[in-house]
Design an enzyme around this catalytic site. Structure first.
Site, short mmCIF file in Angstrom:
data_model
loop_
_atom_site.label_atom_id
_atom_site.label_comp_id
_atom_site.label_asym_id
_atom_site.label_seq_id
_atom_site.Cartn_x
_atom_site.Cartn_y
_atom_site.Cartn_z
N GLU A 1 2.24 -3.28 -4.39
CA GLU A 1 1.11 -3.91 -3.12
C GLU A 1 1.68 -1.95 -2.41
O GLU A 1 2.87 -1.77 -2.32
CB GLU A 1 2.15 -4.60 -2.09
CG GLU A 1 1.52 -5.78 -2.62
CD GLU A 1 1.85 -6.97 -2.06
OE1 GLU A 1 3.27 -6.92 -1.46
OE2 GLU A 1 2.05 -8.03 -2.90
N ASP B 1 6.61 -7.15 11.29
CA ASP B 1 7.63 -5.93 9.75
C ASP B 1 8.86 -6.06 10.86
O ASP B 1 8.94 -5.88 11.57
CB ASP B 1 7.75 -4.87 9.36
CG ASP B 1 6.20 -5.28 8.41
OD1 ASP B 1 6.12 -5.68 7.27
OD2 ASP B 1 4.74 -4.47 9.28
#
Ligand SMILES: Cc1ncc(COP(=O)(O)O)c(C=O)c1O
Lengths: 260, 398
Positions: free
Chosen positions: A47, A58
């Site tokens: 990814e 995140d």
């Protein structure tokens, strides 16, 4: 499903090792060398992170790598340029992962077309709602053979998981716990119960577990409950130590496969 | 159905929606499914209105500002949200949301804050309800809004600095959203403006709509008419403006005027004039007008006022701008400070620097002598004394 994703999930039913890294980090031009090193180390799927200034899903590590990459000057145009010719070099499935806004500004149709032409197999856009995808983008993705990968969490309802499963064309990204990326801890019994609950649903889509997977032990534990697992923040930490990136990747992936 | 109310998919025209990662979906979905029912429950209504009256001090006065009116040759009314308990309109929303959070069975509250007014208003209602409170605030804002940081702490809230990016409101919002992702079960996120994923903009707008509801009846009493000619408000995310506009949205004869922060100037590169500088984009869960680079990275805004220092606006305001229903004005730091000092001397009211931006519209538009202009005085300026004094030292007495 793209033939590369299909082949992977047909041929490998367990211990699929997927790695996430931030493009343009630590140095702007590191994207391709890191990707090559990951492929050479036997990683099954990669990814490639497309940095965004405000990555709300995140934790500290990916916030830091995203900011550094943006400071280095990374853009979607540069990421695509760095991926030019990648299919002459490797066969593993490649996924682009990021937030919706930069993709929207690039133009979703233009983005999908460009990604598909480079041999990208799928996209993960965590803030693209299922409703919007279905209404506006599914046909476009399908036309270009690009998979759209959805996330599920311990809080996702069974009905919604079924809807996601029906709509998925690659795999389902099973977020290991209610958290942002990069939180590490041992795989708990609560998590295992959740993994088993999902496994027992008999979904048509393969499952990969991500978030918090960081070493051989957690990878192995996760793989007991799904076809494989995704490692992100831990790799980025390894890349932040100042070693040449090829070496860092080789060392890190090696330790996931074969613990010391 | 009004063209300016949210539709069933959570959109105002092309703006709005709920662009959130799956980790936030269950919480936002629960809110979306339940907020309208809960808000309309008689017990909710009774408790909300009783507290607005007895605790917040509503209705707030609609004050005819005689000297300002003379100065500008028009009829200026001030809606005194600065007289709300805690000193700004923010508490109308935090009270509504905490009553909702209780009914959702949540035990903990998180919030983001820029100027600290929303943080104080959240800490206040948490104290009132005996709930745990964490407020995220950009490190830069912690510096420039110290009095509010102290107030939050005294009220029992924990203030957590947001140290990423420009260390202002946007980053505090990022941190609050991350916290919510990590604590999905027992926590409610009280967003402080008409921003965020659907249903937040609509929910916050409803709680703030008491402002225009009161304006209507107060104007009827004072002027024999419900509708003013113009309503002026500053827009950070746009909650005080939405509250002041709400009941006038479908009356096109009422001019709606919004003041955004132009910082050092719209084209200075140090500005927060979102509608002038932004393009459609996605931030904090909604599609709105957003200041961004051609690559879709969010641009760091600048304003002397922490509460307006935000690179987006609420989706409803993006729609009001796009449709032309509201007119947007861009007020520089200097213009706002000048207006702040002027209002203090002329009316004996020290406005928040955010609010001072709205007053500056009076210098940009000429209203007729019989026109009724309502300015939403969203907050008082005590929190800004340091900034006002420093500005005065640097620029001489205004
Ligand atoms: C007094 C005051 N007015 C206005 C604002 C801006 O917020 P909004 O645009 O949501 O009213 C703030 C925010 O902190 C504030 O404290």
């Amino acid at each position: 499903m793209s033939s590369r994703l299909q082949t992977l999930f047909e041929q490998k039913k367990e211990k699929i090792l997927s790695m996430f890294f931030t493009s343009g980090y630590p140095k702007l031009e590191d994207t391709r060398p890191i990707l090559s090193a990951l492929a050479a180390s036997g990683v099954d799927l990669v990814e490639i992170g497309m940095p965004f200034s405000d990555p709300i899903a995140d934790g500290d590590t990916i916030q830091m790598s995203s900011q550094q990459a943006l400071d280095n000057g990374i853009t979607l145009d540069k990421i695509f340029a760095q991926l030019e010719g990648v299919r002459e070099e490797m066969d593993i499935p490649l996924i682009l992962m990021g937030y919706l806004n930069p993709v929207m500004q690039y133009g979703i149709e233009r983005f999908v077309t460009k990604a598909a032409s480079l041999g990208i197999d799928g996209v993960i856009l965590p803030d693209l709602p299922m409703y919007e995808y279905q209404m506006f983008y599914k046909d476009l993705f399908d036309k270009h053979g690009l998979a759209n990968i959805f996330l599920i969490t311990p809080q996702t309802s069974e009905q919604r998981i079924r809807e996601i499963d029906a709509l998925s064309t690659g795999f389902i990204y099973m977020v290991s716990s209610a958290s942002t990326t990069g939180k590490v801890g041992d795989v708990s019994s609560v998590q295992e119960a959740y993994f088993e609950r999902i496994k027992a649903m008999g979904l048509r889509s393969p499952l990969l577990i991500g978030f918090g997977i960081h070493d051989h032990a957690s990878f192995t534990r996760a793989c007991e409950h799904a076809q494989g697992a995704i490692i992100g923040s831990a790799l980025i930490k390894a890349l932040s130590q100042g070693q040449p990136v090829e070496e860092a990747v080789r060392g890190f992936v090696g330790a996931i496969h074969h613990p010391l | 159905m009004s063209a300016f109310q949210v539709n069933q998919h959570g959109y105002y025209g092309q703006f709005g929606g709920a662009f959130i990662p799956e980790m936030l979906y269950p919480n936002v979905e629960e809110l979306r499914e339940r907020y309208l029912d809960i808000i309309s429950e008689p017990s909710f209504q009774a408790e909300f209105w009783q507290l607005l009256r007895d605790y917040v001090g509503r209705p707030t006065p609609l004050y005819f500002a005689k000297r300002l009116s003379e100065q500008y040759g028009t009829k200026v009314y001030l809606k005194r949200e600065d007289l709300c308990h805690t000193g700004a309109h923010k508490v109308n929303n935090t009270l509504g949301q905490i009553l909702l959070a209780k009914r959702l069975g949540k035990q903990k509250i998180i919030a983001e804050t820029g100027a600290g007014q929303h943080g104080v208003a959240t800490a206040t209602v948490c104290a009132l309800m005996g709930m745990e409170c964490i407020v995220y605030m950009g490190s830069v804002d912690i510096e420039r809004q110290q009095p509010n940081v102290q107030r939050m702490r005294m009220l029992g809230a924990e203030v957590r600095p947001a140290t990423s990016g420009s260390q202002t409101l946007k980053d505090a919002t990022n941190e609050a959203m991350r916290h919510w992702i990590n604590h999905p079960e027992d926590t409610h996120y009280i967003i402080g403006s008409v921003v965020g994923p659907h249903p937040y903009p609509d929910m916050v707008g409803r709680f703030q709509s008491v402002i225009s509801q009161e304006i209507k009846s107060q104007l009827m009493e004072k002027e024999g008419r419900e509708l003013p000619d113009a309503v002026l408000a500053c827009v950070g995310g746009g909650s005080n403006a939405m509250g002041a506009f709400y009941h006038f949205l479908d009356h096109p004869e009422v001019k709606l005027m919004a003041a955004e922060a132009a910082g050092l100037g719209v084209n200075s590169g140090k500005s927060a004039a979102t509608t002038a500088l932004g393009k459609p984009g996605i931030l904090h869960g909604s599609r709105t007008i957003l200041m961004q680079t051609p690559d879709g990275q969010v641009v760091e805004p600048h304003s002397i006022s922490a509460g307006l220092d935000y690179p987006g606006i609420g989706p409803v305001h993006a729609h009001l701008f796009d449709s032309g229903r509201a007119t947007f004005f861009y007020v520089t730091d200097d213009e706002a400070m000048e207006a702040g000092f002027m209002v203090s001397k002329v009316e004996g009211i020290i406005p928040a620097i955010e609010t001072a931006h709205a007053f500056s519209i009076l210098d940009k538009v000429k209203f007729g002598p019989e026109e009724i202009v309502v300015i939403n005085l969203s907050g008082r300026g005590d929190k800004d004394l340091n900034t006002y004094m420093k500005y005065q030292q640097e620029h001489g007495v205004i």
